[in-house]
Design a protein around this motif. Structure first.
Motif, PDB file in Angstrom:
ATOM      1  N   GLY A   4      57.399  32.457  18.421  1.00  0.00           N
ATOM      2  CA  GLY A   4      56.793  32.231  19.721  1.00  0.00           C
ATOM      3  C   GLY A   4      56.690  33.477  20.583  1.00  0.00           C
ATOM      4  O   GLY A   4      56.014  33.473  21.604  1.00  0.00           O
ATOM      5  N   SER A   5      57.345  34.560  20.197  1.00  0.00           N
ATOM      6  CA  SER A   5      57.288  35.807  20.962  1.00  0.00           C
ATOM      7  C   SER A   5      55.920  36.466  20.837  1.00  0.00           C
ATOM      8  O   SER A   5      55.256  36.354  19.810  1.00  0.00           O
ATOM      9  N   VAL A   6      55.529  37.157  21.900  1.00  0.00           N
ATOM     10  CA  VAL A   6      54.369  38.046  21.856  1.00  0.00           C
ATOM     11  C   VAL A   6      54.958  39.446  21.799  1.00  0.00           C
ATOM     12  O   VAL A   6      55.756  39.831  22.661  1.00  0.00           O
ATOM     13  N   VAL A   7      54.601  40.205  20.773  1.00  0.00           N
ATOM     14  CA  VAL A   7      55.234  41.491  20.498  1.00  0.00           C
ATOM     15  C   VAL A   7      54.203  42.608  20.455  1.00  0.00           C
ATOM     16  O   VAL A   7      53.149  42.453  19.841  1.00  0.00           O
ATOM     17  N   LYS A   8      54.535  43.725  21.104  1.00  0.00           N
ATOM     18  CA  LYS A   8      53.711  44.936  20.981  1.00  0.00           C
ATOM     19  C   LYS A   8      54.520  45.923  20.169  1.00  0.00           C
ATOM     20  O   LYS A   8      55.680  46.198  20.480  1.00  0.00           O
ATOM     21  N   ILE A   9      53.913  46.426  19.084  1.00  0.00           N
ATOM     22  CA  ILE A   9      54.595  47.390  18.232  1.00  0.00           C
ATOM     23  C   ILE A   9      53.779  48.671  18.126  1.00  0.00           C
ATOM     24  O   ILE A   9      52.574  48.675  18.368  1.00  0.00           O
ATOM     25  N   LEU A  10      54.452  49.725  17.738  1.00  0.00           N
ATOM     26  CA  LEU A  10      53.806  50.990  17.407  1.00  0.00           C
ATOM     27  C   LEU A  10      53.992  51.196  15.916  1.00  0.00           C
ATOM     28  O   LEU A  10      55.125  51.278  15.432  1.00  0.00           O
ATOM     29  N   ASP A  11      52.892  51.232  15.187  1.00  0.00           N
ATOM     30  CA  ASP A  11      52.924  51.513  13.748  1.00  0.00           C
ATOM     31  C   ASP A  11      53.072  53.026  13.608  1.00  0.00           C
ATOM     32  O   ASP A  11      52.161  53.771  13.937  1.00  0.00           O
ATOM     33  N   LYS A  12      54.223  53.477  13.150  1.00  0.00           N
ATOM     34  CA  LYS A  12      54.520  54.910  13.072  1.00  0.00           C
ATOM     35  C   LYS A  12      53.682  55.627  12.009  1.00  0.00           C
ATOM     36  O   LYS A  12      53.558  56.840  12.056  1.00  0.00           O
ATOM     37  N   SER A  13      53.081  54.886  11.079  1.00  0.00           N
ATOM     38  CA  SER A  13      52.297  55.537  10.026  1.00  0.00           C
ATOM     39  C   SER A  13      50.968  56.065  10.555  1.00  0.00           C
ATOM     40  O   SER A  13      50.440  57.039  10.034  1.00  0.00           O
ATOM     41  N   ASP A  14      50.427  55.409  11.591  1.00  0.00           N
ATOM     42  CA  ASP A  14      49.142  55.866  12.135  1.00  0.00           C
ATOM     43  C   ASP A  14      49.127  55.932  13.670  1.00  0.00           C
ATOM     44  O   ASP A  14      48.078  56.113  14.270  1.00  0.00           O
ATOM     45  N   ASN A  15      50.303  55.772  14.290  1.00  0.00           N
ATOM     46  CA  ASN A  15      50.455  55.808  15.754  1.00  0.00           C
ATOM     47  C   ASN A  15      49.548  54.825  16.472  1.00  0.00           C
ATOM     48  O   ASN A  15      49.074  55.084  17.567  1.00  0.00           O
ATOM     49  N   THR A  19      49.379  44.343  19.313  1.00  0.00           N
ATOM     50  CA  THR A  19      50.056  43.224  19.968  1.00  0.00           C
ATOM     51  C   THR A  19      49.696  41.949  19.232  1.00  0.00           C
ATOM     52  O   THR A  19      48.527  41.728  18.889  1.00  0.00           O
ATOM     53  N   PHE A  20      50.704  41.101  18.974  1.00  0.00           N
ATOM     54  CA  PHE A  20      50.459  39.838  18.279  1.00  0.00           C
ATOM     55  C   PHE A  20      51.519  38.821  18.659  1.00  0.00           C
ATOM     56  O   PHE A  20      52.583  39.187  19.164  1.00  0.00           O
ATOM     57  N   SER A  21      51.216  37.555  18.405  1.00  0.00           N
ATOM     58  CA  SER A  21      52.168  36.460  18.596  1.00  0.00           C
ATOM     59  C   SER A  21      52.765  36.116  17.246  1.00  0.00           C
ATOM     60  O   SER A  21      52.074  36.129  16.239  1.00  0.00           O
ATOM     61  N   ILE A  22      54.057  35.774  17.245  1.00  0.00           N
ATOM     62  CA  ILE A  22      54.694  35.319  16.012  1.00  0.00           C
ATOM     63  C   ILE A  22      54.662  33.797  16.025  1.00  0.00           C
ATOM     64  O   ILE A  22      55.207  33.173  16.935  1.00  0.00           O
ATOM     65  N   VAL A  23      53.988  33.220  15.038  1.00  0.00           N
ATOM     66  CA  VAL A  23      53.793  31.774  14.969  1.00  0.00           C
ATOM     67  C   VAL A  23      54.208  31.257  13.593  1.00  0.00           C
ATOM     68  O   VAL A  23      54.478  32.044  12.683  1.00  0.00           O
ATOM     69  N   GLY A  24      54.224  29.946  13.464  1.00  0.00           N
ATOM     70  CA  GLY A  24      54.506  29.336  12.166  1.00  0.00           C
ATOM     71  C   GLY A  24      53.334  29.534  11.217  1.00  0.00           C
ATOM     72  O   GLY A  24      52.227  29.895  11.625  1.00  0.00           O
ATOM     73  N   THR A  25      53.565  29.279   9.959  1.00  0.00           N
ATOM     74  CA  THR A  25      52.559  29.497   8.921  1.00  0.00           C
ATOM     75  C   THR A  25      51.257  28.738   9.186  1.00  0.00           C
ATOM     76  O   THR A  25      50.170  29.280   9.008  1.00  0.00           O
ATOM     77  N   ILE A  26      51.343  27.512   9.646  1.00  0.00           N
ATOM     78  CA  ILE A  26      50.150  26.690   9.864  1.00  0.00           C
ATOM     79  C   ILE A  26      49.267  27.254  10.978  1.00  0.00           C
ATOM     80  O   ILE A  26      48.049  27.185  10.910  1.00  0.00           O
ATOM     81  N   GLU A  27      49.883  27.850  11.994  1.00  0.00           N
ATOM     82  CA  GLU A  27      49.131  28.386  13.131  1.00  0.00           C
ATOM     83  C   GLU A  27      48.621  29.808  12.899  1.00  0.00           C
ATOM     84  O   GLU A  27      47.863  30.321  13.713  1.00  0.00           O
ATOM     85  N   GLY A  33      45.263  37.673  16.357  1.00  0.00           N
ATOM     86  CA  GLY A  33      46.548  38.103  16.897  1.00  0.00           C
ATOM     87  C   GLY A  33      47.695  37.137  16.705  1.00  0.00           C
ATOM     88  O   GLY A  33      48.695  37.218  17.414  1.00  0.00           O
ATOM     89  N   LYS A  34      47.590  36.223  15.745  1.00  0.00           N
ATOM     90  CA  LYS A  34      48.668  35.267  15.461  1.00  0.00           C
ATOM     91  C   LYS A  34      49.208  35.537  14.065  1.00  0.00           C
ATOM     92  O   LYS A  34      48.544  35.255  13.073  1.00  0.00           O
ATOM     93  N   LEU A  35      50.411  36.093  14.015  1.00  0.00           N
ATOM     94  CA  LEU A  35      51.012  36.529  12.757  1.00  0.00           C
ATOM     95  C   LEU A  35      52.074  35.530  12.315  1.00  0.00           C
ATOM     96  O   LEU A  35      52.961  35.173  13.093  1.00  0.00           O
ATOM     97  N   SER A  36      51.989  35.084  11.066  1.00  0.00           N
ATOM     98  CA  SER A  36      52.969  34.143  10.520  1.00  0.00           C
ATOM     99  C   SER A  36      54.360  34.769  10.487  1.00  0.00           C
ATOM    100  O   SER A  36      54.519  35.941  10.159  1.00  0.00           O
ATOM    101  N   ASN A  37      55.356  33.944  10.794  1.00  0.00           N
ATOM    102  CA  ASN A  37      56.743  34.414  10.752  1.00  0.00           C
ATOM    103  C   ASN A  37      57.216  34.730   9.340  1.00  0.00           C
ATOM    104  O   ASN A  37      58.283  35.292   9.163  1.00  0.00           O
ATOM    105  N   THR A  38      56.408  34.416   8.317  1.00  0.00           N
ATOM    106  CA  THR A  38      56.801  34.693   6.931  1.00  0.00           C
ATOM    107  C   THR A  38      56.183  35.981   6.385  1.00  0.00           C
ATOM    108  O   THR A  38      56.406  36.311   5.229  1.00  0.00           O
TER     109      THR A  38
END
Length: 71
Positions: A4-15, A19-27, A33-38
């Protein structure tokens, strides 16, 4: 970071910031911007906090991400 968190990350490989939401597989809808928790990325950042750097390993080429923001 938790389900359920909305997360902003920095990908260090390409700077690139992402930003994406962590959701269950079905969602999951990565194109909207909705990334499965798996996914390897979500699994590695779960239970971490802002400022943590995590290494995503269950992929062809491992990479580091830094957690910039959690809502």
């Amino acid at each position: 970071v938790k389900l359920g968190s909305v997360v902003k990350i920095l990908d260090k490989s390409d700077n690139q910031e992402v930003t994406f939401s962590i959701v269950g597989t079905i969602e999951a809808d990565p194109f909207n911007g909705k990334l499965s928790n798996t996914t390897p990325l979500a699994e590695v950042i779960m239970d971490h906090k802002v400022g943590d750097v995590c290494t995503v390993r269950r992929v062809e080429e491992p990479y580091d991400v830094e957690i910039l923001e959690i809502k």
